[in-house]
Write an enzyme that holds these catalytic residues in place. Structure first.
Site, PDB file in Angstrom:
ATOM      1  N   CYS A 257     -27.959  12.505   1.824  1.00  0.00           N
ATOM      2  CA  CYS A 257     -27.581  13.674   1.023  1.00  0.00           C
ATOM      3  C   CYS A 257     -26.494  14.544   1.625  1.00  0.00           C
ATOM      4  O   CYS A 257     -25.487  14.806   0.976  1.00  0.00           O
ATOM      5  CB  CYS A 257     -28.813  14.542   0.772  1.00  0.00           C
ATOM      6  N   LYS A 260     -22.813  13.194   1.909  1.00  0.00           N
ATOM      7  CA  LYS A 260     -22.326  12.879   0.562  1.00  0.00           C
ATOM      8  C   LYS A 260     -22.123  14.153  -0.270  1.00  0.00           C
ATOM      9  O   LYS A 260     -21.103  14.329  -0.924  1.00  0.00           O
ATOM     10  CB  LYS A 260     -23.363  11.964  -0.098  1.00  0.00           C
TER      11      LYS A 260
HETATM   12  C1  UDX Z   1     -31.833  16.815   2.829  1.00  0.00           C
HETATM   13  C2  UDX Z   1     -32.317  18.162   2.257  1.00  0.00           C
HETATM   14  O1  UDX Z   1     -33.031  18.884   3.270  1.00  0.00           O
HETATM   15  C3  UDX Z   1     -33.169  17.917   1.029  1.00  0.00           C
HETATM   16  O2  UDX Z   1     -33.547  19.166   0.462  1.00  0.00           O
HETATM   17  C4  UDX Z   1     -32.377  17.088   0.010  1.00  0.00           C
HETATM   18  O3  UDX Z   1     -33.185  16.762  -1.087  1.00  0.00           O
HETATM   19  C5  UDX Z   1     -31.854  15.806   0.645  1.00  0.00           C
HETATM   20  O4  UDX Z   1     -31.106  16.118   1.838  1.00  0.00           O
HETATM   21  P1  UDX Z   1     -32.888  14.848   4.265  1.00  0.00           P
HETATM   22  O5  UDX Z   1     -31.541  14.202   4.155  1.00  0.00           O
HETATM   23  O6  UDX Z   1     -34.098  14.038   4.030  1.00  0.00           O
HETATM   24  O7  UDX Z   1     -32.979  16.087   3.257  1.00  0.00           O
HETATM   25  O8  UDX Z   1     -33.021  15.414   5.744  1.00  0.00           O
HETATM   26  P2  UDX Z   1     -33.111  16.804   6.498  1.00  0.00           P
HETATM   27  O9  UDX Z   1     -34.425  16.911   7.140  1.00  0.00           O
HETATM   28  O10 UDX Z   1     -32.667  17.930   5.673  1.00  0.00           O
HETATM   29  O11 UDX Z   1     -32.057  16.517   7.684  1.00  0.00           O
HETATM   30  C6  UDX Z   1     -30.710  16.141   7.400  1.00  0.00           C
HETATM   31  C7  UDX Z   1     -29.932  15.917   8.674  1.00  0.00           C
HETATM   32  O12 UDX Z   1     -29.686  17.147   9.337  1.00  0.00           O
HETATM   33  C8  UDX Z   1     -30.632  15.018   9.705  1.00  0.00           C
HETATM   34  O13 UDX Z   1     -29.662  14.143  10.259  1.00  0.00           O
HETATM   35  C9  UDX Z   1     -31.131  15.985  10.756  1.00  0.00           C
HETATM   36  O14 UDX Z   1     -31.214  15.400  12.031  1.00  0.00           O
HETATM   37  C10 UDX Z   1     -30.051  17.056  10.709  1.00  0.00           C
HETATM   38  N1  UDX Z   1     -30.514  18.385  11.138  1.00  0.00           N
HETATM   39  C11 UDX Z   1     -31.434  19.076  10.411  1.00  0.00           C
HETATM   40  C12 UDX Z   1     -29.959  18.966  12.288  1.00  0.00           C
HETATM   41  O15 UDX Z   1     -29.110  18.376  12.958  1.00  0.00           O
HETATM   42  N2  UDX Z   1     -30.354  20.232  12.641  1.00  0.00           N
HETATM   43  C13 UDX Z   1     -31.265  20.951  11.928  1.00  0.00           C
HETATM   44  O16 UDX Z   1     -31.557  22.096  12.315  1.00  0.00           O
HETATM   45  C14 UDX Z   1     -31.838  20.345  10.779  1.00  0.00           C
END
Ligand code: UDX
Length: 434
Positions: A257, A260
């Site tokens: 997500c 993209k």
């Molecule tokens: C995300 C959104 O949170 C969600 O609401 C949407 O529907 C889809 O995209 P997701 O991709 O499953 O969800 O993962 P998420 O837990 O949000 O983490 C995304 C990325 O950010 C990961 O690579 C994670 O490692 C990174 N991240 C997250 C950080 O580097 N630091 C943070 O503080 C939080």
């Protein structure tokens, strides 16, 4: 109320979002009919087999098998349910715009039918719903964007922070029907117009990605000025206007997500005549962050030619086998480009990773990956990495150097085990050992 009395729910596309949606509505007592074009997937799901890794999902599917029907037949779906959740992929095209071809083919399949409610879960550019609505005047259209996180999707579905429901005025009754499906789950409801609903999704993901790139840059400055980013993030997060979430620095965000959607919003703005300057930096910072680990390794090891580097974790985050836009992809390519040998271990993403990481040696355990390595990089914060016997690992490695790309491990424990430990945004850590 028994399941016969609950509104049947249709799901189009049983990828990750569609399968979670189907399983959770079945758990809430709705008969669910889910349609996908891939026969093997439908067959496997009909036999009760599940191929994606999502905590709790297999149990829900098993428990609700009698309420779930999987099919490839569009007519069976249309006869079985009025409310149709569209959960097809909108991956990036070569240019970075959202590829709407799967959404288009669903719309084409439906064009003859007038009695259904099309509920768009797939992430689409703002304005898409209004144009589909014009194309299918007999059909009600509701935008209901998806906010599930991989790894906690079932929990997120059952306890939403908010449910966003967008429609045009003529579809307000359908929008209420959709909202009613979610009412038992609680959370705030945002009843709005279609384009605003679509923008809420894109803006939320772009904002969260911006926070991550922001804290990553703060971490990089912390390293220069002698501060500790964990302390800084804690102090920032206590301001109610800022809040504590999404302030974890690391080696960049990935997944299906954020990368993209940030790009898609940037292009949507550009195509509409507005230059979204900030998002260019969010993307650039994220790319650079994945590469910074390489300079940290070089600082300690000198040129990486012939050095053996172990990657702990490959998935874009823990509790998923998803490799989409995972930082490990860029990192391993950079390391191999520098002439390093790369060996990797991930608790669940190995089979997905294998074809994406040609030339990377896959190990069956973390200890096996660490043995004989000149350095290790923690890429994904899987909880099992906390259980590694680091004293044994230090003995088995050629050089006990660990770059913790997620600030996940206990620095003190690693140092007592003999490691030279370096995190992200922690000043001075690189020069200390044992
Ligand atoms: C995300 C959104 O949170 C969600 O609401 C949407 O529907 C889809 O995209 P997701 O991709 O499953 O969800 O993962 P998420 O837990 O949000 O983490 C995304 C990325 O950010 C990961 O690579 C994670 O490692 C990174 N991240 C997250 C950080 O580097 N630091 C943070 O503080 C939080």
């Amino acid at each position: 109320m028994n399941s016969e009395e609950k509104t049947p729910v249709g799901v189009i596309g049983v990828g990750w979002v569609g399968l979670v949606t189907a399983a959770c509505f079945a758990e809430l007592g709705h008969p669910v009919i889910a349609r996908d074009v891939v026969q093997e997937k439908v067959d496997a799901l009909s036999r009760g087999e599940i191929t994606i890794h999502e905590p709790g999902l297999a149990e829900l599917l098993e428990r609700n098998r009698d309420r779930l029907t999987f099919t490839t037949d569009m007519d069976e779906l249309l006869n079985g349910a009025r409310l149709l959740f569209v959960c097809v992929d909108t991956p990036p095209t070569y240019s970075g715009d959202a590829d709407l071809s799967r959404v288009r083919s669903v719309v084409e399949d439906l064009s003859a039918d007038g009695d259904h409610v099309l509920i768009m879960k797939s992430t689409v550019p703002a304005g898409t719903g209004a144009s589909i609505r014009r194309e299918l005047p007999g059909l009600a259209y509701v935008s209901c964007p998806e906010f599930l996180k991989e790894g906690t999707a079932v929990e997120d579905f059952m306890h939403p922070d908010r449910v966003v429901v967008g429609s045009e005025p003529e579809d307000s009754a359908a929008a209420e029907e959709v909202a009613d499906l979610y009412r038992p789950l609680g959370g705030e409801f945002v009843m709005t117009d279609t384009s605003s609903a679509e923008m809420i999704k894109l803006a939320s993901n772009a904002y969260l990605a911006t926070r991550i790139s922001f804290i990553n840059e703060i971490a990089n400055v912390c390293e220069e000025v002698g501060a500790d980013v964990s302390e800084v993030a804690r102090g920032m997060g206590l301001d109610e206007r800022i809040g504590p979430h999404f302030l974890r620095p690391g080696i960049g965000f990935g997944g299906s997500c954020f990368p993209k959607d940030v790009n898609a919003l940037k292009l949507l703005a550009g195509n509409s005549g507005y230059h979204f300057q900030l998002l260019n930096s969010v993307i650039e910072v994220n790319e650079l962050q994945k590469r910074r680990v390489v300079s940290k390794l070089t600082k300690h090891l000198g040129p990486l030619v012939g050095k053996r580097i172990a990657l702990l974790g490959l998935a874009f985050k823990p509790d998923t086998d998803d490799m989409r836009e995972a930082s490990s992809l860029v990192l391993s390519a950079r390391l191999r480009g520098e002439g390093a040998e790369v060996v990797a271990y991930d608790p669940v993403a190995m089979s997905n990773a294998r074809s994406l990481l040609p030339g990377v040696e896959m190990s069956d355990t973390a200890q096996e990956a660490l043995a004989g390595s000149d350095a290790a990089v923690l890429v994904t914060e899987w909880s099992e990495f906390k259980e590694i016997d680091w004293t044994e690992a230090a003995d088995r490695m050629r050089r006990p150097l660990l770059i913790d790309g997620r600030n996940f491990l206990d620095a003190g424990q690693l140092r007592s085990a003999g490691f030279l430990y370096e995190g992200i945004g922690k000043a001075g850590t690189g020069d200390e050992s044992g």
